[in-house]
Motif scaffolding. Structure first.
Motif, PDB file in Angstrom:
ATOM      1  N   THR A  35      -3.693  -2.807   3.439  1.00 48.45           N
ATOM      2  CA  THR A  35      -3.474  -3.877   2.468  1.00 48.45           C
ATOM      3  C   THR A  35      -4.740  -4.673   2.171  1.00 48.45           C
ATOM      4  O   THR A  35      -4.784  -5.400   1.176  1.00 48.45           O
ATOM      5  CB  THR A  35      -2.384  -4.833   2.971  1.00 48.45           C
ATOM      6  N   ASP A  54       8.611  -2.503   4.846  1.00 47.91           N
ATOM      7  CA  ASP A  54       8.742  -3.195   3.565  1.00 47.91           C
ATOM      8  C   ASP A  54       9.648  -4.418   3.660  1.00 47.91           C
ATOM      9  O   ASP A  54      10.624  -4.433   4.416  1.00 47.91           O
ATOM     10  CB  ASP A  54       9.305  -2.250   2.498  1.00 47.91           C
ATOM     11  N   LYS A  60       5.492 -15.145  -3.543  1.00 44.73           N
ATOM     12  CA  LYS A  60       4.518 -14.658  -4.521  1.00 44.73           C
ATOM     13  C   LYS A  60       3.174 -14.338  -3.876  1.00 44.73           C
ATOM     14  O   LYS A  60       2.478 -13.417  -4.299  1.00 44.73           O
ATOM     15  CB  LYS A  60       4.334 -15.692  -5.631  1.00 44.73           C
ATOM     16  N   THR A  63       3.512 -10.961  -2.172  1.00 44.05           N
ATOM     17  CA  THR A  63       3.696  -9.927  -3.195  1.00 44.05           C
ATOM     18  C   THR A  63       2.387  -9.632  -3.916  1.00 44.05           C
ATOM     19  O   THR A  63       2.031  -8.474  -4.142  1.00 44.05           O
ATOM     20  CB  THR A  63       4.771 -10.368  -4.194  1.00 44.05           C
ATOM     21  N   GLY A  64       1.652 -10.686  -4.273  1.00 45.20           N
ATOM     22  CA  GLY A  64       0.381 -10.503  -4.961  1.00 45.20           C
ATOM     23  C   GLY A  64      -0.663  -9.843  -4.085  1.00 45.20           C
ATOM     24  O   GLY A  64      -1.468  -9.036  -4.560  1.00 45.20           O
ATOM     25  N   LYS A  67       0.177  -6.207  -3.909  1.00 41.72           N
ATOM     26  CA  LYS A  67       0.044  -5.544  -5.212  1.00 41.72           C
ATOM     27  C   LYS A  67      -1.373  -5.020  -5.434  1.00 41.72           C
ATOM     28  O   LYS A  67      -1.582  -4.005  -6.109  1.00 41.72           O
ATOM     29  CB  LYS A  67       0.436  -6.520  -6.325  1.00 41.72           C
ATOM     30  N   LYS A  68      -2.369  -5.716  -4.856  1.00 38.97           N
ATOM     31  CA  LYS A  68      -3.759  -5.255  -4.986  1.00 38.97           C
ATOM     32  C   LYS A  68      -3.951  -3.890  -4.335  1.00 38.97           C
ATOM     33  O   LYS A  68      -4.825  -3.119  -4.741  1.00 38.97           O
ATOM     34  CB  LYS A  68      -4.703  -6.267  -4.335  1.00 38.97           C
ATOM     35  N   GLY A  70      -1.524  -1.692  -4.258  1.00 40.33           N
ATOM     36  CA  GLY A  70      -0.587  -0.778  -4.882  1.00 40.33           C
ATOM     37  C   GLY A  70       0.651  -0.520  -4.073  1.00 40.33           C
ATOM     38  O   GLY A  70       1.226   0.570  -4.115  1.00 40.33           O
ATOM     39  N   THR A  71       1.099  -1.511  -3.326  1.00 39.39           N
ATOM     40  CA  THR A  71       2.285  -1.358  -2.496  1.00 39.39           C
ATOM     41  C   THR A  71       3.134  -2.622  -2.581  1.00 39.39           C
ATOM     42  O   THR A  71       2.818  -3.539  -3.352  1.00 39.39           O
ATOM     43  CB  THR A  71       1.890  -1.065  -1.026  1.00 39.39           C
ATOM     44  N   VAL A  72       4.203  -2.667  -1.791  1.00 38.56           N
ATOM     45  CA  VAL A  72       5.066  -3.843  -1.757  1.00 38.56           C
ATOM     46  C   VAL A  72       4.723  -4.667  -0.528  1.00 38.56           C
ATOM     47  O   VAL A  72       4.003  -4.215   0.372  1.00 38.56           O
ATOM     48  CB  VAL A  72       6.557  -3.438  -1.736  1.00 38.56           C
TER      49      VAL A  72
END
Length: 203
Positions: A35, A54, A60, A63-64, A67-68, A70-72
């Motif tokens: 991550t 997961d 947020k 999550t953000g 997201k960098k 490419g996952t949850v």
């Protein structure tokens, strides 16, 4: 030091080639997603941040961050320094990172046992026998200090109190089996924690 985040499945036993029954622990190890990649230029040190398990509903910020890569969002996030091999953000590290026959260190949080007395917590034998009129002293701690001097109880005195819930590392556990298709790692002996507890495996 390379490693993975896992979840303790439970204990079982297997037989070796000599027919000896070996107690072992089954760990669901990975897959872990990278991550974040720590570098000396941006963070002052080098490390890989791995995420495992997961989260269905996350804030947020989490999550953000995920997201960098490419996952949850992940429920358990741990950093590993000195990781062996070249990896980049978003890569998945599986149980294939370990091999049968090598030795690993497993750390986790031990089972919490609540408030316990000195017999269970420290292995005291109690005070005397059940004779001579002693009816309630079998599991008592006995004397905890002198009277007029020092007129206090020394720090570190072994007494009753909260037991368990400590971070424990068990070293040099042999990897007996790697089941890649089910992300399972079978190690010899026991590891700290209850079933479904998170553990950190390092080699």
């Amino acid at each position: 030091m390379s490693g993975l985040i896992g979840k303790k499945v439970g204990m079982t036993s297997i037989f070796d080639e000599n027919g000896k029954n070996i107690p072992c622990t089954v760990i669901e190890a990975g897959p872990c997603v990278i991550t974040q990649v720590r570098t000396k230029e941006t963070d002052g040190y080098e490390a890989l941040q791995l995420g495992f398990d997961d989260v269905k509903k996350a804030n947020k910020a989490a999550t953000g961050h995920a997201k960098k890569a490419g996952t949850v969002a992940k429920r358990k996030v741990v950093e590993f320094q000195g990781f062996e091999g070249e990896f980049k953000l978003g890569d998945a590290i599986t149980v294939d990172h370990f091999a049968e026959g090598e030795f690993v260190d497993v750390s986790g949080t031990s089972k919490g046992k609540g408030f316990q007395g000195v017999v269970k917590r420290h292995g005291f034998a109690g005070v005397g026998q059940a004779t001579h009129g002693q009816h309630n002293r079998l599991r008592a701690p006995g004397s905890i200090g002198a009277a007029s001097y020092p007129a206090r109880v020394f720090k570190g005195m072994r007494m009753a109190g909260r037991m368990g819930g400590d971070k424990i590392k068990v070293q040099n556990l042999k990897v007996l089996k790697v089941v890649a298709e089910k992300n399972l790692l079978v190690v010899k002996g026991c590891v700290p924690g209850h079933k479904n507890a998170y553990v950190i495996i390092q080699k």
